[in-house]
Write a protein that holds these residues in place. Structure first.
Motif, short mmCIF file in Angstrom:
data_model
loop_
_atom_site.label_atom_id
_atom_site.label_comp_id
_atom_site.label_asym_id
_atom_site.label_seq_id
_atom_site.Cartn_x
_atom_site.Cartn_y
_atom_site.Cartn_z
N LEU A 41 0.84 -1.21 0.00
CA LEU A 41 0.00 0.00 0.00
C LEU A 41 0.87 1.25 0.00
O LEU A 41 2.08 1.20 0.24
CB LEU A 41 -0.95 0.00 1.21
N THR A 96 -4.43 9.30 4.32
CA THR A 96 -5.09 8.72 3.15
C THR A 96 -4.32 7.47 2.74
O THR A 96 -3.09 7.51 2.62
CB THR A 96 -5.13 9.71 1.98
N LYS A 100 -4.02 4.16 0.00
CA LYS A 100 -4.39 3.61 -1.30
C LYS A 100 -3.57 2.36 -1.58
O LYS A 100 -2.61 2.06 -0.85
CB LYS A 100 -4.16 4.64 -2.41
N GLU A 123 -1.91 2.43 -7.12
CA GLU A 123 -2.65 3.68 -7.27
C GLU A 123 -1.71 4.87 -7.06
O GLU A 123 -0.65 4.76 -6.42
CB GLU A 123 -3.81 3.75 -6.28
N PHE A 156 -1.58 9.27 -6.12
CA PHE A 156 -2.31 10.34 -5.44
C PHE A 156 -2.48 11.57 -6.33
O PHE A 156 -3.39 12.37 -6.12
CB PHE A 156 -1.55 10.74 -4.17
N GLU A 207 -10.22 9.04 -1.85
CA GLU A 207 -10.09 7.69 -1.30
C GLU A 207 -9.69 6.70 -2.39
O GLU A 207 -9.79 6.97 -3.59
CB GLU A 207 -11.41 7.26 -0.65
N SER A 208 -9.25 5.54 -1.94
CA SER A 208 -8.85 4.48 -2.86
C SER A 208 -10.08 3.92 -3.59
O SER A 208 -11.20 3.95 -3.07
CB SER A 208 -8.14 3.36 -2.08
N ARG A 209 -9.82 3.40 -4.77
CA ARG A 209 -10.93 2.77 -5.50
C ARG A 209 -11.18 1.35 -5.02
O ARG A 209 -12.17 0.74 -5.40
CB ARG A 209 -10.63 2.76 -7.00
N HIS A 210 -10.29 0.83 -4.17
CA HIS A 210 -10.45 -0.51 -3.61
C HIS A 210 -11.08 -0.40 -2.22
O HIS A 210 -10.61 0.36 -1.37
CB HIS A 210 -9.10 -1.22 -3.51
N PHE A 216 -8.80 -1.01 0.96
CA PHE A 216 -7.94 0.07 1.43
C PHE A 216 -8.75 1.22 2.03
O PHE A 216 -8.22 2.00 2.82
CB PHE A 216 -7.06 0.57 0.29
N ARG A 217 -10.01 1.30 1.67
CA ARG A 217 -10.87 2.28 2.35
C ARG A 217 -11.10 1.87 3.80
O ARG A 217 -11.12 2.72 4.70
CB ARG A 217 -12.21 2.39 1.62
N GLN A 264 -8.00 2.68 5.66
CA GLN A 264 -7.93 4.12 5.94
C GLN A 264 -8.79 4.49 7.14
O GLN A 264 -8.39 5.30 7.98
CB GLN A 264 -8.38 4.92 4.71
#
Length: 292
Positions: free
Chosen positions: A185, A200, A202, A206, A208, A215-218, A221-222, A225
């Protein structure tokens, strides 16, 4: 007051006896009534309860009749003319105003008591005592030289082989720290002084770009976070900010085995399609959200 207390006591006895009547009716004929002539015993018991209830009712009526007439109603100036309104919607305004005034009086009394208690136990967000001796004020953790901050982060990077730290300062002296944790990550930590203000997280693939808040698209990882925000608050320490940052980095480094270490409780690598995204603050052990 004695008469009012007697009336309330009579009312209490009456309600208790009425409750016994309904309980007896609901239970019907019981075993203790016997198989023979059980209905007669049940009716006799019910008659005794009704007779007792009737006596309590007479006592209550006599006690209520002996009560003195209450004083004149509370007057609220010209608002007393509201009772003369012909509209049904406005006739109830006077009683509502009376209740509002009574409620405000109670709030004022409770507020006075609360103010007295708080004044006796003065709470201040300060680590200085109330002594008259002059003490050197504690330095603010939001105002430190950049060299000290860089030294702390450099020592942390040396402690973890798989953690890469890059420090930038696009806005004055406050730093933005980019962290790469192995091939798992990436994270961005926004500092104010040496206090972490935002995190943050991700995925490793990914970027930044210019948006550090996106936020991450996964989904996994959200969740990580969200846990980092909890850890940021957990390790917050205005008196020992350097140590707080070190503990947070050690906790974040435990995500190096996010996808390769099973949950310590259930022993599974995946639960509801998620790896164990939670890390214990003290032992740094992995857990699923449902298992923590």
């Amino acid at each position: 007051m004695d008469q009012l207390h007697s009336a309330l006591n009579s009312l209490k006895l009456l309600r208790t006896n009425v409750g016994q009547i309904f309980e007896s009716l609901g239970g019907g004929i019981r075993i203790e009534h016997g198989e023979e002539h059980g209905d007669n015993k049940f009716l006799h018991e019910l008659q005794e309860l009704l007779t007792t209830t009737n006596g309590y009712l007479r006592d209550l009526e006599s006690t209520v009749n002996s009560l003195s007439t209450p004083p004149a109603p509370l007057t609220l100036g010209n608002t007393s003319f509201l009772v003369q309104e012909l509209s049904q919607d406005r006739q109830a305004l006077y009683s509502q105003l009376v209740n509002s005034y009574k409620w405000i009086d109670k709030v004022h009394d409770y507020g006075t008591i609360a103010a007295t208690v708080l004044h006796a136990n003065s709470l201040k967000r300060s680590y200085n005592s109330n002594s008259n001796k002059r003490r050197r004020p504690l330095g603010s953790c939001h105002n430190i030289p950049p060299s000290h901050f860089d030294s702390v982060l450099t020592n942390i990077e040396r402690s973890f082989n798989d953690m890469t730290i890059n420090i930038t300062r696009p806005h004055a002296t406050n730093a933005i720290v980019h962290i790469t944790l192995g091939h798992v990550l990436k994270a961005v930590l926004i500092f104010k002084g040496i206090m972490i203000e935002w995190v943050t997280v991700k995925g490793y693939d990914e970027t930044f770009d210019d948006d550090l808040w996106a936020e991450s698209r996964h989904q996994v990882f959200r969740k990580v976070q969200d846990h980092t925000h909890s850890a940021m608050l957990h390790f917050y320490s205005p008196t020992l900010p350097d140590l707080a940052v070190k503990f947070f980095m050690a906790w974040l480094n435990s995500y190096l085995k996010l996808f390769s270490e099973p949950c310590k409780k259930c022993g599974n690598y995946l639960l509801n399609s998620y790896p164990p995204t939670w890390r214990d603050f003290r032992l740094l052990e992995p857990f699923h959200e449902e298992c923590k």
